[in-house]
Design a protein around this motif. Sequence first.
Motif, PDB file in Angstrom:
ATOM      1  N   ASN A  39     -19.245  -4.884 -14.904  1.00 22.69           N
ATOM      2  CA  ASN A  39     -18.353  -3.804 -15.338  1.00 22.69           C
ATOM      3  C   ASN A  39     -18.747  -2.562 -14.854  1.00 22.69           C
ATOM      4  O   ASN A  39     -19.686  -2.238 -14.438  1.00 22.69           O
ATOM      5  CB  ASN A  39     -18.709  -3.720 -17.261  1.00 22.69           C
ATOM      6  N   ASP A  40     -17.381  -1.635 -14.555  1.00 28.43           N
ATOM      7  CA  ASP A  40     -17.462  -0.670 -13.895  1.00 28.43           C
ATOM      8  C   ASP A  40     -17.542  -0.746 -12.315  1.00 28.43           C
ATOM      9  O   ASP A  40     -17.173   0.325 -11.715  1.00 28.43           O
ATOM     10  CB  ASP A  40     -18.420   0.250 -14.559  1.00 28.43           C
ATOM     11  N   SER A  41     -17.668  -2.196 -11.656  1.00 30.12           N
ATOM     12  CA  SER A  41     -17.887  -1.971 -10.228  1.00 30.12           C
ATOM     13  C   SER A  41     -16.272  -1.102  -9.614  1.00 30.12           C
ATOM     14  O   SER A  41     -15.317  -1.774 -10.519  1.00 30.12           O
ATOM     15  CB  SER A  41     -18.561  -2.955  -9.680  1.00 30.12           C
ATOM     16  N   ILE A  42     -16.186  -0.816  -8.505  1.00 30.45           N
ATOM     17  CA  ILE A  42     -15.056  -0.460  -8.043  1.00 30.45           C
ATOM     18  C   ILE A  42     -15.088  -1.151  -6.634  1.00 30.45           C
ATOM     19  O   ILE A  42     -15.654  -1.672  -5.797  1.00 30.45           O
ATOM     20  CB  ILE A  42     -15.436   0.991  -7.891  1.00 30.45           C
ATOM     21  N   LEU A  43     -13.950  -1.598  -6.585  1.00 29.41           N
ATOM     22  CA  LEU A  43     -13.469  -2.786  -5.877  1.00 29.41           C
ATOM     23  C   LEU A  43     -12.759  -1.940  -4.500  1.00 29.41           C
ATOM     24  O   LEU A  43     -11.584  -2.116  -5.153  1.00 29.41           O
ATOM     25  CB  LEU A  43     -13.038  -4.320  -6.579  1.00 29.41           C
ATOM     26  N   PRO A  44     -12.914  -1.461  -3.701  1.00 32.57           N
ATOM     27  CA  PRO A  44     -11.937  -0.585  -2.542  1.00 32.57           C
ATOM     28  C   PRO A  44     -10.865  -1.590  -1.976  1.00 32.57           C
ATOM     29  O   PRO A  44     -10.887  -2.876  -2.006  1.00 32.57           O
ATOM     30  CB  PRO A  44     -12.456   0.046  -1.571  1.00 32.57           C
ATOM     31  N   LEU A  45      -9.627  -1.252  -2.297  1.00 28.91           N
ATOM     32  CA  LEU A  45      -8.719  -2.271  -1.528  1.00 28.91           C
ATOM     33  C   LEU A  45      -7.688  -2.114  -0.378  1.00 28.91           C
ATOM     34  O   LEU A  45      -8.510  -0.452   0.263  1.00 28.91           O
ATOM     35  CB  LEU A  45      -7.654  -1.745  -2.343  1.00 28.91           C
ATOM     36  N   ASP A  46      -7.450  -1.932   0.473  1.00 25.92           N
ATOM     37  CA  ASP A  46      -6.861  -2.201   1.538  1.00 25.92           C
ATOM     38  C   ASP A  46      -5.618  -0.809   1.782  1.00 25.92           C
ATOM     39  O   ASP A  46      -4.667  -0.981   2.536  1.00 25.92           O
ATOM     40  CB  ASP A  46      -5.997  -3.390   2.533  1.00 25.92           C
ATOM     41  N   ARG A  47      -5.189  -0.154   1.055  1.00 27.38           N
ATOM     42  CA  ARG A  47      -4.365   0.284   0.568  1.00 27.38           C
ATOM     43  C   ARG A  47      -3.981   1.765  -0.070  1.00 27.38           C
ATOM     44  O   ARG A  47      -4.813   2.137  -1.079  1.00 27.38           O
ATOM     45  CB  ARG A  47      -2.696  -0.403  -0.086  1.00 27.38           C
ATOM     46  N   ASN A  48      -3.605   3.094   0.315  1.00 20.69           N
ATOM     47  CA  ASN A  48      -3.441   4.460  -0.853  1.00 20.69           C
ATOM     48  C   ASN A  48      -2.490   4.258  -1.431  1.00 20.69           C
ATOM     49  O   ASN A  48      -2.002   3.040  -2.201  1.00 20.69           O
ATOM     50  CB  ASN A  48      -3.347   4.995   0.423  1.00 20.69           C
ATOM     51  N   VAL A  49      -2.642   4.828  -3.076  1.00 18.47           N
ATOM     52  CA  VAL A  49      -2.034   5.067  -3.994  1.00 18.47           C
ATOM     53  C   VAL A  49      -0.376   5.593  -3.758  1.00 18.47           C
ATOM     54  O   VAL A  49       0.223   4.533  -4.659  1.00 18.47           O
ATOM     55  CB  VAL A  49      -2.761   6.185  -5.144  1.00 18.47           C
ATOM     56  N   GLU A  50      -0.583   6.373  -2.826  1.00 23.91           N
ATOM     57  CA  GLU A  50       1.491   5.966  -1.940  1.00 23.91           C
ATOM     58  C   GLU A  50       1.793   5.290  -1.586  1.00 23.91           C
ATOM     59  O   GLU A  50       2.895   5.348  -0.839  1.00 23.91           O
ATOM     60  CB  GLU A  50       1.024   7.904  -1.761  1.00 23.91           C
ATOM     61  N   ASP A  51       1.136   4.382  -0.932  1.00 26.24           N
ATOM     62  CA  ASP A  51       1.966   2.995  -0.405  1.00 26.24           C
ATOM     63  C   ASP A  51       2.488   2.294  -0.817  1.00 26.24           C
ATOM     64  O   ASP A  51       2.269   1.990  -2.420  1.00 26.24           O
ATOM     65  CB  ASP A  51       0.586   2.077   0.360  1.00 26.24           C
ATOM     66  N   PRO A  52       3.755   1.617  -0.237  1.00 23.25           N
ATOM     67  CA  PRO A  52       4.778   1.207  -1.436  1.00 23.25           C
ATOM     68  C   PRO A  52       3.685  -0.990  -1.641  1.00 23.25           C
ATOM     69  O   PRO A  52       3.225  -0.701  -1.196  1.00 23.25           O
ATOM     70  CB  PRO A  52       5.790   0.404  -0.121  1.00 23.25           C
ATOM     71  N   VAL A  53       4.337  -0.988  -2.689  1.00 19.92           N
ATOM     72  CA  VAL A  53       3.782  -2.315  -3.211  1.00 19.92           C
ATOM     73  C   VAL A  53       5.365  -2.813  -3.041  1.00 19.92           C
ATOM     74  O   VAL A  53       5.976  -2.590  -2.405  1.00 19.92           O
ATOM     75  CB  VAL A  53       3.535  -2.219  -4.850  1.00 19.92           C
ATOM     76  N   GLU A  54       4.229  -4.647  -2.803  1.00 23.59           N
ATOM     77  CA  GLU A  54       5.468  -5.691  -2.159  1.00 23.59           C
ATOM     78  C   GLU A  54       5.395  -6.686  -3.332  1.00 23.59           C
ATOM     79  O   GLU A  54       4.711  -7.248  -4.460  1.00 23.59           O
ATOM     80  CB  GLU A  54       4.669  -6.562  -1.114  1.00 23.59           C
ATOM     81  N   LEU A  55       6.996  -6.921  -3.910  1.00 22.04           N
ATOM     82  CA  LEU A  55       7.082  -8.197  -4.486  1.00 22.04           C
ATOM     83  C   LEU A  55       7.627  -9.828  -4.245  1.00 22.04           C
ATOM     84  O   LEU A  55       8.288  -9.386  -3.583  1.00 22.04           O
ATOM     85  CB  LEU A  55       8.452  -8.002  -5.654  1.00 22.04           C
ATOM     86  N   TYR A  56       6.852 -10.447  -4.899  1.00 22.09           N
ATOM     87  CA  TYR A  56       7.135 -12.067  -4.770  1.00 22.09           C
ATOM     88  C   TYR A  56       7.317 -12.881  -5.041  1.00 22.09           C
ATOM     89  O   TYR A  56       7.121 -12.664  -6.601  1.00 22.09           O
ATOM     90  CB  TYR A  56       5.654 -12.948  -3.912  1.00 22.09           C
ATOM     91  N   VAL A  57       8.678 -13.693  -4.669  1.00 26.06           N
ATOM     92  CA  VAL A  57       8.796 -15.309  -5.572  1.00 26.06           C
ATOM     93  C   VAL A  57       7.725 -16.077  -5.318  1.00 26.06           C
ATOM     94  O   VAL A  57       8.213 -16.395  -4.110  1.00 26.06           O
ATOM     95  CB  VAL A  57       9.880 -15.051  -5.648  1.00 26.06           C
ATOM     96  N   GLY A  58       6.478 -16.555  -5.660  1.00 24.66           N
ATOM     97  CA  GLY A  58       5.749 -17.497  -4.654  1.00 24.66           C
ATOM     98  C   GLY A  58       5.568 -17.436  -3.579  1.00 24.66           C
ATOM     99  O   GLY A  58       4.872 -15.845  -3.957  1.00 24.66           O
ATOM    100  N   ASP A  59       5.720 -17.399  -2.470  1.00 27.11           N
ATOM    101  CA  ASP A  59       4.839 -17.060  -1.376  1.00 27.11           C
ATOM    102  C   ASP A  59       6.048 -15.683  -0.269  1.00 27.11           C
ATOM    103  O   ASP A  59       5.826 -15.723   0.737  1.00 27.11           O
ATOM    104  CB  ASP A  59       4.308 -17.918  -0.785  1.00 27.11           C
ATOM    105  N   LYS A  60       7.022 -16.028  -0.978  1.00 22.29           N
ATOM    106  CA  LYS A  60       8.750 -15.161  -0.310  1.00 22.29           C
ATOM    107  C   LYS A  60       8.609 -13.502  -0.324  1.00 22.29           C
ATOM    108  O   LYS A  60       8.794 -13.582  -2.223  1.00 22.29           O
ATOM    109  CB  LYS A  60       9.579 -16.105  -0.677  1.00 22.29           C
TER     110      LYS A  60
END
Length: 92
Positions: A39-60
Amino acid sequence: MVEHTDDGNANPFSQVPIEITISVGKARPLVKDLLKLQNDSILPLDRNVEDPVELYVGDKLIARGELQEMEGGQAGQLAVRLTEVADLKNGL
Protein backbone atom coordinates in the motif's frame (compact mmCIF):
# COMPACT_ATOMS: atom_id res chain seq x y z
CA MET A 1 -34.41 -9.74 -43.56
CA VAL A 2 -32.94 -6.63 -41.89
CA GLU A 3 -32.23 -3.62 -44.07
CA HIS A 4 -28.96 -1.79 -43.64
CA THR A 5 -29.39 1.85 -42.66
CA ASP A 6 -27.03 4.49 -41.33
CA ASP A 7 -29.10 5.27 -38.21
CA GLY A 8 -28.26 1.94 -36.56
CA ASN A 9 -31.86 1.32 -35.46
CA ALA A 10 -32.45 -1.53 -37.93
CA ASN A 11 -29.40 -3.49 -36.81
CA PRO A 12 -30.05 -5.35 -33.53
CA PHE A 13 -26.31 -5.35 -32.76
CA SER A 14 -26.24 -1.55 -32.59
CA GLN A 15 -27.70 -1.73 -29.07
CA VAL A 16 -25.14 -4.24 -27.71
CA PRO A 17 -22.74 -2.60 -25.24
CA ILE A 18 -19.00 -3.10 -25.68
CA GLU A 19 -16.15 -2.55 -23.27
CA ILE A 20 -13.49 0.00 -24.17
CA THR A 21 -10.17 -0.18 -22.34
CA ILE A 22 -8.32 3.10 -21.79
CA SER A 23 -4.54 2.68 -21.61
CA VAL A 24 -2.72 5.43 -19.73
CA GLY A 25 0.69 3.78 -19.83
CA LYS A 26 2.78 0.77 -18.90
CA ALA A 27 5.06 -0.01 -15.99
CA ARG A 28 8.10 -2.26 -16.29
CA PRO A 29 9.44 -2.92 -12.81
CA LEU A 30 12.01 -5.58 -12.04
CA VAL A 31 10.56 -8.67 -10.35
CA LYS A 32 12.47 -7.84 -7.15
CA ASP A 33 10.79 -4.40 -7.10
CA LEU A 34 7.39 -5.89 -7.90
CA LEU A 35 7.71 -8.22 -4.89
CA LYS A 36 8.32 -5.20 -2.63
CA LEU A 37 5.09 -3.39 -3.63
CA GLN A 38 2.67 -2.59 -0.83
CA ASN A 39 0.00 0.00 0.00
CA ASP A 40 1.16 3.52 -0.93
CA SER A 41 3.96 2.24 -3.20
CA ILE A 42 4.46 4.30 -6.35
CA LEU A 43 4.78 2.53 -9.68
CA PRO A 44 6.13 4.90 -12.38
CA LEU A 45 4.56 4.67 -15.83
CA ASP A 46 6.21 5.24 -19.21
CA ARG A 47 4.06 8.32 -19.92
CA ASN A 48 3.51 11.84 -18.63
CA VAL A 49 0.21 13.24 -17.37
CA GLU A 50 -0.30 15.34 -20.51
CA ASP A 51 0.42 12.45 -22.95
CA PRO A 52 -2.53 11.06 -24.92
CA VAL A 53 -4.29 7.91 -23.74
CA GLU A 54 -5.21 5.06 -26.08
CA LEU A 55 -8.66 3.46 -26.42
CA TYR A 56 -8.89 -0.24 -27.28
CA VAL A 57 -11.66 -2.68 -28.06
CA GLY A 58 -10.00 -6.00 -27.40
CA ASP A 59 -6.51 -5.55 -28.80
CA LYS A 60 -7.64 -3.13 -31.56
CA LEU A 61 -6.62 0.52 -31.14
CA ILE A 62 -9.72 2.56 -32.00
CA ALA A 63 -8.86 6.09 -30.82
CA ARG A 64 -6.59 8.38 -28.83
CA GLY A 65 -7.61 11.14 -26.49
CA GLU A 66 -6.92 13.30 -23.47
CA LEU A 67 -8.00 12.56 -19.92
CA GLN A 68 -10.20 15.18 -18.34
CA GLU A 69 -12.44 15.58 -15.33
CA MET A 70 -16.21 15.75 -15.74
CA GLU A 71 -17.95 18.90 -14.49
CA GLY A 72 -21.23 19.65 -12.76
CA GLY A 73 -23.01 16.76 -11.07
CA GLN A 74 -20.31 14.33 -12.22
CA ALA A 75 -17.37 16.36 -10.90
CA GLY A 76 -14.40 14.17 -10.03
CA GLN A 77 -15.29 11.47 -12.58
CA LEU A 78 -12.71 10.86 -15.30
CA ALA A 79 -13.57 11.08 -18.99
CA VAL A 80 -11.69 11.02 -22.29
CA ARG A 81 -11.91 13.75 -24.94
CA LEU A 82 -11.19 12.06 -28.27
CA THR A 83 -8.49 13.70 -30.37
CA GLU A 84 -7.97 10.99 -32.99
CA VAL A 85 -10.38 8.26 -34.13
CA ALA A 86 -9.46 5.28 -36.31
CA ASP A 87 -11.27 4.81 -39.63
CA LEU A 88 -12.93 1.53 -38.63
CA LYS A 89 -15.12 1.27 -41.75
CA ASN A 90 -12.09 1.20 -44.06
CA GLY A 91 -9.89 -0.84 -41.74
CA LEU A 92 -7.36 1.90 -41.12
